[in-house]
Motif scaffolding. Structure first.
Motif, PDB file in Angstrom:
ATOM      1  N   SER A   1      43.948  49.760-103.725  1.00  0.00           N
ATOM      2  CA  SER A   1      43.874  48.942-104.940  1.00  0.00           C
ATOM      3  C   SER A   1      42.499  48.323-105.142  1.00  0.00           C
ATOM      4  O   SER A   1      42.073  48.089-106.279  1.00  0.00           O
ATOM      5  CB  SER A   1      44.929  47.835-104.886  1.00  0.00           C
ATOM      6  OG  SER A   1      44.717  47.010-103.735  1.00  0.00           O
ATOM      7  N   LYS A   2      41.801  48.047-104.035  1.00  0.00           N
ATOM      8  CA  LYS A   2      40.505  47.376-104.151  1.00  0.00           C
ATOM      9  C   LYS A   2      39.643  47.722-102.949  1.00  0.00           C
ATOM     10  O   LYS A   2      40.121  47.729-101.816  1.00  0.00           O
ATOM     11  CB  LYS A   2      40.697  45.857-104.235  1.00  0.00           C
ATOM     12  CG  LYS A   2      39.409  45.065-104.394  1.00  0.00           C
ATOM     13  CD  LYS A   2      39.705  43.574-104.481  1.00  0.00           C
ATOM     14  CE  LYS A   2      38.422  42.766-104.665  1.00  0.00           C
ATOM     15  NZ  LYS A   2      38.700  41.307-104.734  1.00  0.00           N
ATOM     16  N   VAL A   3      38.364  48.021-103.201  1.00  0.00           N
ATOM     17  CA  VAL A   3      37.402  48.258-102.129  1.00  0.00           C
ATOM     18  C   VAL A   3      36.438  47.075-102.090  1.00  0.00           C
ATOM     19  O   VAL A   3      35.941  46.639-103.137  1.00  0.00           O
ATOM     20  CB  VAL A   3      36.623  49.566-102.346  1.00  0.00           C
ATOM     21  CG1 VAL A   3      35.544  49.735-101.283  1.00  0.00           C
ATOM     22  CG2 VAL A   3      37.580  50.756-102.308  1.00  0.00           C
ATOM     23  N   VAL A   4      36.196  46.563-100.890  1.00  0.00           N
ATOM     24  CA  VAL A   4      35.317  45.405-100.704  1.00  0.00           C
ATOM     25  C   VAL A   4      34.094  45.851 -99.919  1.00  0.00           C
ATOM     26  O   VAL A   4      34.125  45.952 -98.692  1.00  0.00           O
ATOM     27  CB  VAL A   4      36.052  44.275 -99.953  1.00  0.00           C
ATOM     28  CG1 VAL A   4      35.145  43.043 -99.833  1.00  0.00           C
ATOM     29  CG2 VAL A   4      37.359  43.921-100.641  1.00  0.00           C
ATOM     30  N   PRO A   5      32.983  46.155-100.599  1.00  0.00           N
ATOM     31  CA  PRO A   5      31.792  46.600 -99.878  1.00  0.00           C
ATOM     32  C   PRO A   5      31.074  45.444 -99.196  1.00  0.00           C
ATOM     33  O   PRO A   5      30.988  44.341 -99.748  1.00  0.00           O
ATOM     34  CB  PRO A   5      30.924  47.202-100.992  1.00  0.00           C
ATOM     35  CG  PRO A   5      31.348  46.501-102.240  1.00  0.00           C
ATOM     36  CD  PRO A   5      32.792  46.177-102.067  1.00  0.00           C
ATOM     37  N   VAL A   6      30.584  45.692 -97.988  1.00  0.00           N
ATOM     38  CA  VAL A   6      29.759  44.713 -97.277  1.00  0.00           C
ATOM     39  C   VAL A   6      28.456  45.404 -96.874  1.00  0.00           C
ATOM     40  O   VAL A   6      28.302  46.612 -97.004  1.00  0.00           O
ATOM     41  CB  VAL A   6      30.487  44.134 -96.045  1.00  0.00           C
ATOM     42  CG1 VAL A   6      31.696  43.326 -96.478  1.00  0.00           C
ATOM     43  CG2 VAL A   6      30.897  45.232 -95.078  1.00  0.00           C
ATOM     44  N   SER A   7      27.518  44.613 -96.361  1.00  0.00           N
ATOM     45  CA  SER A   7      26.148  45.085 -96.207  1.00  0.00           C
ATOM     46  C   SER A   7      25.914  46.008 -95.031  1.00  0.00           C
ATOM     47  O   SER A   7      24.902  46.705 -94.980  1.00  0.00           O
ATOM     48  CB  SER A   7      25.198  43.888 -96.097  1.00  0.00           C
ATOM     49  OG  SER A   7      25.535  43.095 -94.955  1.00  0.00           O
ATOM     50  N   SER A   8      26.827  46.034 -94.057  1.00  0.00           N
ATOM     51  CA  SER A   8      26.585  46.855 -92.871  1.00  0.00           C
ATOM     52  C   SER A   8      27.886  47.153 -92.149  1.00  0.00           C
ATOM     53  O   SER A   8      28.922  46.515 -92.402  1.00  0.00           O
ATOM     54  CB  SER A   8      25.638  46.124 -91.908  1.00  0.00           C
ATOM     55  OG  SER A   8      26.265  44.954 -91.373  1.00  0.00           O
TER      56      SER A   8
ATOM     57  N   VAL B   1      29.024  43.967 -90.177  1.00  0.00           N
ATOM     58  CA  VAL B   1      29.769  42.962 -90.940  1.00  0.00           C
ATOM     59  C   VAL B   1      31.228  43.389 -91.098  1.00  0.00           C
ATOM     60  O   VAL B   1      32.149  42.578 -90.935  1.00  0.00           O
ATOM     61  CB  VAL B   1      29.123  42.725 -92.322  1.00  0.00           C
ATOM     62  CG1 VAL B   1      30.026  41.861 -93.205  1.00  0.00           C
ATOM     63  CG2 VAL B   1      27.765  42.070 -92.163  1.00  0.00           C
ATOM     64  N   ALA B   2      31.449  44.660 -91.374  1.00  0.00           N
ATOM     65  CA  ALA B   2      32.818  45.164 -91.523  1.00  0.00           C
ATOM     66  C   ALA B   2      33.579  45.038 -90.209  1.00  0.00           C
ATOM     67  O   ALA B   2      34.761  44.661 -90.188  1.00  0.00           O
ATOM     68  CB  ALA B   2      32.802  46.611 -91.994  1.00  0.00           C
ATOM     69  N   GLU B   3      32.929  45.362 -89.092  1.00  0.00           N
ATOM     70  CA  GLU B   3      33.565  45.238 -87.775  1.00  0.00           C
ATOM     71  C   GLU B   3      33.903  43.782 -87.479  1.00  0.00           C
ATOM     72  O   GLU B   3      34.994  43.467 -86.975  1.00  0.00           O
ATOM     73  CB  GLU B   3      32.629  45.804 -86.702  1.00  0.00           C
ATOM     74  CG  GLU B   3      32.482  47.318 -86.764  1.00  0.00           C
ATOM     75  CD  GLU B   3      31.230  47.831 -86.077  1.00  0.00           C
ATOM     76  OE1 GLU B   3      31.208  49.019 -85.704  1.00  0.00           O
ATOM     77  OE2 GLU B   3      30.268  47.048 -85.898  1.00  0.00           O
ATOM     78  N   ALA B   4      32.974  42.874 -87.795  1.00  0.00           N
ATOM     79  CA  ALA B   4      33.191  41.452 -87.528  1.00  0.00           C
ATOM     80  C   ALA B   4      34.290  40.874 -88.413  1.00  0.00           C
ATOM     81  O   ALA B   4      35.037  39.980 -87.990  1.00  0.00           O
ATOM     82  CB  ALA B   4      31.887  40.677 -87.729  1.00  0.00           C
ATOM     83  N   ALA B   5      34.396  41.381 -89.640  1.00  0.00           N
ATOM     84  CA  ALA B   5      35.433  40.872 -90.546  1.00  0.00           C
ATOM     85  C   ALA B   5      36.825  41.112 -89.977  1.00  0.00           C
ATOM     86  O   ALA B   5      37.690  40.229 -90.026  1.00  0.00           O
ATOM     87  CB  ALA B   5      35.294  41.539 -91.914  1.00  0.00           C
ATOM     88  N   LYS B   6      37.049  42.321 -89.429  1.00  0.00           N
ATOM     89  CA  LYS B   6      38.375  42.623 -88.871  1.00  0.00           C
ATOM     90  C   LYS B   6      38.682  41.738 -87.674  1.00  0.00           C
ATOM     91  O   LYS B   6      39.791  41.199 -87.536  1.00  0.00           O
ATOM     92  CB  LYS B   6      38.448  44.097 -88.464  1.00  0.00           C
ATOM     93  CG  LYS B   6      39.764  44.494 -87.778  1.00  0.00           C
ATOM     94  CD  LYS B   6      40.976  44.191 -88.656  1.00  0.00           C
ATOM     95  CE  LYS B   6      42.289  44.410 -87.931  1.00  0.00           C
ATOM     96  NZ  LYS B   6      42.556  45.778 -87.592  1.00  0.00           N
TER      97      LYS B   6
END
Length: 450
Positions: A211-218, A221-226
């Motif tokens: 439904s939605k893609v949330v792009p991050v800078s690296s 950052v994606a690993e840390a978000a989880k």
């Protein structure tokens, strides 16, 4: 990067295939993360190759059988009927893929350190058939830096360069098995690329699926978000588990406290106690960050304390069980016959990974109790490394005779498909870690909340 560079051409060509949905998606690992994702991709119109090392699971999927309780066989059959979905153990098929998504386990070692062997082995497998123009996405939860520090060097060892020849990204899985409100397609997807081109391609790949893609800078950052999502839950569950112990000593019901506190419409989010943490995320993910933090000479005392509290909960529950037997049955735990209700780590799923119920059964055995279990979703306990003595243990049919014949019933998982009225009527002692009897308005002869 020059507008007509090889990297630009490769990205443009892959982007075009993704846009027209002719890009072949390979998904490695057909478990609780990979299989739902594969079905969503097929339903979105992509050709999908599912890969797994387990030949039995692959055969069952290829036959359209229900291999995960909450995914109906009809959905499996529908995906196969499109002609766009196949399951295989032949990893040479990765050469046919335009995008490869890695959904393999990231467990802990016995020393509670990250075990990235599945990720590294998978990256080496991909490297054997890797070709220019492929997108590789890691979904397995891990410490910040894994994608570029572990996966990237393995993939680049053959001479192909990330960002020029191949494209690498991280997008953490956010599956919540059995959740009726949110599914793979309706949960927003965080995406971070190793470079802008990889990020854009990963976004394009997931956009038709969710439904939605949330792009991050690296990727970091994606690993840390989880990790942050699950550490937040771990810490708050630890807090309420500690409050449960304190309030119990004061004669206060933590469940009533939480219900009252949750009526505040701002500044409060309710979390609920239990017999310990289970599943593939919360008991494991915080330790990935504490391990990585040591590389930077940083102590994560708050996170580690939460882990210690949650890990201790099964021991506290067994102490409460022993006290309940002593007080209400006039006997000790040694030699007592105990029925554990629920083996799965959460209600209404068949997933026993890291389930506190397994630890509870193990502790009952260690203290001389005779342990049986009933779970409508788990016919028999699968092999596990940590609880080998329970391997193959079968679920018992829940009958009045069984309940009346045991010394105590211990509720570990509050599945909806359990006849709690039958238990309340026939059980001598009930130790409830989920407040399920109060929620159903039932009053067993002796009820102890733990």
């Amino acid at each position: 990067m020059h507008e007509n560079s090889p990297a630009t051409d490769a990205a443009a060509q892959l982007g075009a295939r993704i846009e027209e949905k002719s890009a072949v998606i390979g998904i490695i690992g057909l478990g609780y993360v990979g299989l739902p994702l594969a079905l969503v991709a097929v339903e979105a119109g992509f050709p999908v190759i599912g890969l797994d090392i387990n030949p039995r699971r692959v055969a069952e999927i290829a036959a359209g059988r229900q291999v995960i309780k909450y995914i109906p066989a009809e959905r499996m059959e529908g995906a196969l009927a499109t002609g766009r979905f196949s399951a295989t153990t032949d990893f040479a098929r990765l050469a046919d893929c335009d995008a490869i998504i890695i959904c393999v386990p990231t467990p802990l070692t016995r020393q509670r350190e990250p075990d990235l062997s599945y990720v590294a082995d998978t990256a080496r497998t991909i490297a054997r058939t890797l070709k220019a123009g492929q997108l590789i996405v890691l979904e397995s939860t891990t410490w910040p830096g894994t994608t570029v520090e572990v996966v990237k060097p393995i993939l680049e060892a053959g001479g192909l360069v990330s960002g020029r020849d191949i494209f690498l990204a991280f997008s953490p899985e956010r599956e919540d098995p059995g959740n009726a409100s949110f599914s793979t397609a309706t949960i927003p997807k965080v995406v971070g690329g190793d470079g802008a081109a990889a990020g854009r391609l990963a976004e394009a790949l997931y956009r038709p699926l969710v439904s939605k893609v949330v792009p991050v800078s690296s990727t970091q950052v994606a690993e840390a978000a989880k990790l942050t999502e699950n550490i937040f839950r771990s810490v708050n569950i630890a807090l309420v588990n500690e409050l449960k112990t304190v309030y119990a000593a004061m004669g206060i019901d933590i469940w009533e406290v939480m219900e009252a506190a949750a009526t505040k419409p701002f500044g409060f989010m309710p979390f609920y106690p239990g017999p310990g943490l289970g599943g593939h995320c919360i008991p494991i993910d915080p330790f990935y960050l504490t391990w990585k933090a040591r590389e930077f000479d940083i102590e994560t005392r708050f996170i580690e304390l939460a882990g210690q509290i949650n890990t201790r909960m099964p021991y506290i529950v067994i102490d409460r069980l022993a006290e309940a037997l002593d007080r209400h049955a006039g006997r000790g735990l040694a030699g007592a016959r105990i029925l554990v209700l629920g083996a799965a780590y959460k209600k209404n799923v068949d997933d026993v990974r890291e389930s506190p119920a397994l630890k509870l059964m193990e502790l009952i055995d260690e203290r001389g109790g005779l342990c049986e279990f009933h779970d409508p979703f788990v016919a028999a306990l699968p092999p596990t490394r940590r609880h080998a003595q329970l391997n193959g243990k079968a679920s018992q049919e829940l009958t009045a005779e069984l309940v009346a014949g045991v010394d105590a019933v211990l509720v570990a998982t509050d599945h909806d498909e359990v006849d709690y009225a039958l238990v309340a009527t026939h059980a001598r002692v009930v130790v409830d870690t989920r407040n399920v009897f109060a929620r159903h308005g039932l009053a067993p002869a002796a009820l102890v909340k733990a």
